[in-house]
Design a protein around this motif. Structure first.
Motif, PDB file in Angstrom:
ATOM      1  N   TRP A 111      -1.857   8.100  -6.508  1.00  6.61           N
ATOM      2  CA  TRP A 111      -1.387   9.238  -5.702  1.00  6.61           C
ATOM      3  C   TRP A 111      -1.965   9.160  -4.286  1.00  6.61           C
ATOM      4  N   ILE A 112      -3.257   8.867  -4.191  1.00  9.42           N
ATOM      5  CA  ILE A 112      -3.922   8.813  -2.887  1.00  9.42           C
ATOM      6  C   ILE A 112      -3.390   7.665  -2.035  1.00  9.42           C
ATOM      7  N   ASN A 113      -3.136   6.526  -2.637  1.00  9.95           N
ATOM      8  CA  ASN A 113      -2.758   5.330  -1.891  1.00  9.95           C
ATOM      9  C   ASN A 113      -1.259   5.110  -1.790  1.00  9.95           C
ATOM     10  N   TRP A 114      -0.466   6.002  -2.366  1.00 16.36           N
ATOM     11  CA  TRP A 114       0.978   5.759  -2.396  1.00 16.36           C
ATOM     12  C   TRP A 114       1.618   5.648  -1.008  1.00 16.36           C
ATOM     13  N   PRO A 115       1.233   6.428  -0.002  1.00 17.34           N
ATOM     14  CA  PRO A 115       1.861   6.250   1.322  1.00 17.34           C
ATOM     15  C   PRO A 115       1.748   4.829   1.857  1.00 17.34           C
ATOM     16  N   SER A 116       0.700   4.103   1.493  1.00 12.03           N
ATOM     17  CA  SER A 116       0.548   2.722   1.958  1.00 12.03           C
ATOM     18  C   SER A 116       1.660   1.830   1.429  1.00 12.03           C
ATOM     19  N   VAL A 117       2.161   2.118   0.233  1.00 17.18           N
ATOM     20  CA  VAL A 117       3.271   1.346  -0.318  1.00 17.18           C
ATOM     21  C   VAL A 117       4.523   1.568   0.514  1.00 17.18           C
ATOM     22  N   ILE A 118       4.757   2.808   0.930  1.00 19.74           N
ATOM     23  CA  ILE A 118       5.982   3.146   1.661  1.00 19.74           C
ATOM     24  C   ILE A 118       5.988   2.531   3.055  1.00 19.74           C
ATOM     25  N   ILE A 119       4.849   2.535   3.725  1.00 18.82           N
ATOM     26  CA  ILE A 119       4.810   2.137   5.138  1.00 18.82           C
ATOM     27  C   ILE A 119       4.418   0.678   5.336  1.00 18.82           C
ATOM     28  N   SER A 120       4.222  -0.064   4.260  1.00 16.01           N
ATOM     29  CA  SER A 120       3.670  -1.414   4.386  1.00 16.01           C
ATOM     30  C   SER A 120       4.558  -2.352   5.195  1.00 16.01           C
ATOM     31  N   GLU A 121       5.876  -2.150   5.176  1.00 17.91           N
ATOM     32  CA  GLU A 121       6.777  -3.060   5.884  1.00 17.91           C
ATOM     33  C   GLU A 121       7.350  -2.455   7.157  1.00 17.91           C
ATOM     34  N   LEU A 122       6.898  -1.268   7.528  1.00 18.12           N
ATOM     35  CA  LEU A 122       7.356  -0.648   8.777  1.00 18.12           C
ATOM     36  C   LEU A 122       6.485  -1.112   9.941  1.00 18.12           C
ATOM     37  N   GLU A 123       7.039  -1.048  11.131  1.00 18.87           N
ATOM     38  CA  GLU A 123       6.310  -1.497  12.318  1.00 18.87           C
ATOM     39  C   GLU A 123       5.064  -0.643  12.524  1.00 18.87           C
ATOM     40  N   THR A 124       3.935  -1.320  12.692  1.00 20.04           N
ATOM     41  CA  THR A 124       2.654  -0.630  12.820  1.00 20.04           C
ATOM     42  C   THR A 124       2.619   0.279  14.039  1.00 20.04           C
TER      43      THR A 124
ATOM     44  N   ALA B 137       7.106   5.301  15.330  1.00 24.89           N
ATOM     45  CA  ALA B 137       7.486   6.658  14.935  1.00 24.89           C
ATOM     46  C   ALA B 137       7.980   6.676  13.493  1.00 24.89           C
ATOM     47  N   GLU B 138       8.653   5.600  13.071  1.00 23.68           N
ATOM     48  CA  GLU B 138       9.130   5.518  11.684  1.00 23.68           C
ATOM     49  C   GLU B 138       7.970   5.517  10.698  1.00 23.68           C
ATOM     50  N   GLN B 139       6.909   4.812  11.048  1.00 19.99           N
ATOM     51  CA  GLN B 139       5.757   4.759  10.161  1.00 19.99           C
ATOM     52  C   GLN B 139       5.079   6.117  10.031  1.00 19.99           C
ATOM     53  N   ARG B 140       4.938   6.805  11.147  1.00 15.10           N
ATOM     54  CA  ARG B 140       4.330   8.145  11.102  1.00 15.10           C
ATOM     55  C   ARG B 140       5.209   9.113  10.315  1.00 15.10           C
ATOM     56  N   MET B 141       6.526   9.016  10.513  1.00  9.27           N
ATOM     57  CA  MET B 141       7.457   9.871   9.775  1.00  9.27           C
ATOM     58  C   MET B 141       7.363   9.596   8.270  1.00  9.27           C
ATOM     59  N   ALA B 142       7.253   8.317   7.911  1.00  8.28           N
ATOM     60  CA  ALA B 142       7.187   7.954   6.495  1.00  8.28           C
ATOM     61  C   ALA B 142       5.926   8.512   5.836  1.00  8.28           C
ATOM     62  N   ILE B 143       4.808   8.487   6.552  1.00  2.85           N
ATOM     63  CA  ILE B 143       3.557   9.025   6.001  1.00  2.85           C
ATOM     64  C   ILE B 143       3.697  10.516   5.723  1.00  2.85           C
ATOM     65  N   MET B 144       4.214  11.251   6.706  1.00  2.00           N
ATOM     66  CA  MET B 144       4.328  12.704   6.551  1.00  2.00           C
ATOM     67  C   MET B 144       5.306  13.080   5.445  1.00  2.00           C
ATOM     68  N   ASN B 145       6.474  12.420   5.424  1.00  2.00           N
ATOM     69  CA  ASN B 145       7.459  12.728   4.388  1.00  2.00           C
ATOM     70  C   ASN B 145       6.930  12.416   2.987  1.00  2.00           C
ATOM     71  N   THR B 146       6.207  11.315   2.862  1.00  2.00           N
ATOM     72  CA  THR B 146       5.656  10.947   1.556  1.00  2.00           C
ATOM     73  C   THR B 146       4.630  11.970   1.083  1.00  2.00           C
ATOM     74  N   ILE B 147       3.795  12.437   1.996  1.00  2.00           N
ATOM     75  CA  ILE B 147       2.795  13.434   1.626  1.00  2.00           C
ATOM     76  C   ILE B 147       3.459  14.728   1.154  1.00  2.00           C
ATOM     77  N   PHE B 148       4.477  15.195   1.885  1.00  2.00           N
ATOM     78  CA  PHE B 148       5.182  16.413   1.482  1.00  2.00           C
ATOM     79  C   PHE B 148       5.838  16.236   0.107  1.00  2.00           C
ATOM     80  N   ALA B 149       6.446  15.073  -0.110  1.00  2.00           N
ATOM     81  CA  ALA B 149       7.107  14.831  -1.398  1.00  2.00           C
ATOM     82  C   ALA B 149       6.094  14.803  -2.539  1.00  2.00           C
ATOM     83  N   LEU B 150       4.927  14.184  -2.318  1.00  2.00           N
ATOM     84  CA  LEU B 150       3.894  14.131  -3.349  1.00  2.00           C
ATOM     85  C   LEU B 150       3.328  15.513  -3.654  1.00  2.00           C
ATOM     86  N   LEU B 151       3.098  16.299  -2.621  1.00  2.00           N
ATOM     87  CA  LEU B 151       2.577  17.650  -2.833  1.00  2.00           C
ATOM     88  C   LEU B 151       3.545  18.485  -3.659  1.00  2.00           C
ATOM     89  N   SER B 152       4.813  18.434  -3.286  1.00  2.00           N
ATOM     90  CA  SER B 152       5.815  19.226  -3.998  1.00  2.00           C
ATOM     91  C   SER B 152       5.985  18.752  -5.437  1.00  2.00           C
TER      92      SER B 152
END
Length: 464
Positions: free
Chosen positions: A269-282, A285-300
């Protein structure tokens, strides 16, 4: 749970005298008596639904060709890596440093997260954690080579941190599939599973999804999670359930093993955002968006998992930790898009609800074919995330996805995973299975207090 014996030596001796010597006074050879006594001892434990104690099983089951085969493969890897090199030009020092932290998080998810998650079984902890380490070590090398050959079309490969990141996703599929078959595979069968599935994954990912369909899901929901789940399920259905009914009763946990399983889910659960953003450009904006969306989805999904798990029994089960991951699995396909927090939370909530429903075993007891209910954790949420990407152009402003290509990618990946998984299951079935399933005693040298007795009626209780 930790007792090493439940029968008094006199009881074994009496039954051995009655059964092995038939009550006669004739003297049999000492070697024959020892063999008969051991068989009688084993039969007594099996009659009581227990595994024989370590002293009666140690050394009787061997790993077979596993050691020589693994050694030969590693030598071949060294030969294959000999003409390769590193590429430090394609990425900046900042990118490589950040990507290494992502890689560390993903490996933590595999080794500690998935390893401890599979350690839920009362007598399978060493195999769960140990084989997770073996799969990562073997699979990461194999995935670097296979995907490198497919992408660069040369044996003189040049590796970047992005190549390592892409290789970890290939390994992830085999670790997911292993959860379906956990407890029923020998070390050699596990090796074959890893080698075969990574080739299938790479062919599907590189040649079809990337080059033909231009399918996009951040190498997450469909490409990895759904593929790994249904590859493993198809392999397990063809391979079949464990034949040992005594071992099948061990598909349950102790209080300590359940805590380890819960800990594994928390690490994931803690490390899951790293799986989502691993292939996005470091740093994009896409990487930051992916982190936030993943956190909201995990919380819900976590809140919904706790709520739905209590219905209708008004009791909590350890499956709540696994269902809480469903939001992260589902959101992966569109995590980098301009999805508002409300949509991300909604996707996570629906995914958790679907996962909890699957944990309720609506199709009967599937544990013999799906040891850790991988279909509920990764399969259904992964497919749901794929179909969310199909309809995303309808509600995501400026969505760059083509719904026809997304639908084609979801359907093809499912079909290819089932076909290739079934073929792999057939191959696995031709190899020698464990003599006793779901226990470390078959191939490891565990401590003497390894649990050998299951609670009556507790099979799969944590997955209700």
């Amino acid at each position: 749970f930790g007792s090493t014996a439940s029968f008094h030596p006199r009881q074994l001796a009496k039954k051995g005298a009655d059964g092995a010597m038939g009550g006669s006074n004739s003297k049999a050879p000492a070697k024959s008596n020892a063999a008969e006594m051991q068989k009688v001892s084993n039969d007594l434990y099996i009659e009581q639904g227990q595994h024989p104690p370590l002293s009666l099983t140690r050394g009787r089951v061997k790993t077979g060709a596993f050691g020589p085969v693994a050694m030969v493969i590693q030598v071949l890897f060294i030969v294959a890596f000999w003409p390769t090199d590193y590429d430090f030009v394609s990425n900046s020092v900042f990118d490589e440093t950040v990507m290494y932290s992502f890689l560390g998080s993903i490996l933590t998810l595999f080794l500690a997260g998935m390893g401890f998650l599979y350690a839920y079984l009362r007598s399978y902890g060493l195999s769960a954690v140990g084989m997770a380490l073996f799969q990562v070590a073997l699979g990461l090398q194999w995935a670097l080579l296979v995907q490198g050959w497919m992408r660069q079309s040369t044996i003189e490969l040049a590796f970047t941190f992005k190549d390592f990141s892409q290789a970890t996703m290939a390994v992830f599929t085999s670790v997911i599939s292993f959860g379906v078959l956990a407890g029923k595979l020998s070390p050699l069968q596990t090796l074959v599973l890893v080698m075969g599935e990574i080739v299938c994954y790479a062919g599907n990912k590189v040649w079809l999804l990337d080059r033909v369909l231009a399918f996009k899901d951040n190498s997450s929901s469909v490409t990895v999670c759904a593929f790994g789940a249904y590859f493993g399920l198809a392999a397990s259905l063809v391979y079949g359930p464990a034949k040992d009914q005594v071992a099948s009763a061990m598909v349950s946990g102790t209080y300590v093993s359940e805590l380890f399983g819960f800990l594994g889910a928390l690490i994931m659960w803690i490390n899951w955002p790293s799986v989502i953003i691993s292939e996005l450009e470091t740093g994009s904006a896409e990487q930051r968006m992916a982190i936030m969306n993943t956190i909201f989805a995990l919380l819900s999904s976590t809140v919904i998992a706790f709520a739905a798990t209590t219905m209708p029994t008004q009791r909590l089960y350890t499956s709540v930790a696994l269902a809480s991951l469903a939001g992260g699995v589902a959101i992966g396909a569109i995590a980098n898009l301009q999805v508002r927090p409300g949509w991300a939370a909604l996707i996570g909530a629906v995914a958790a609800g679907l996962s909890c429903y699957c944990f309720k075993a609506p199709f009967g007891n599937t544990i013999p074919f799906d040891t850790f209910n991988i279909n509920a954790i990764f399969g259904v949420p992964g497919l749901f995330g794929g179909f969310v990407s199909v309809i995303s152009p309808m509600f995501v402003p400026g969505c760059p996805l083509d719904w026809t290509k997304q639908l084609g990618g979801v359907i093809w990946t499912f079909i290819f995973a089932v076909i290739s998984g079934a073929v792999t299951g057939f191959v696995l079935g031709r190899l020698q299975p464990p003599a006793v399933a779901y226990t470390d005693e078959c191939y490891w040298e565990p401590a003497d207090d390894i649990p050998r007795k299951a609670n009556p009626g507790s099979v799969g209780a944590a997955f209700e």
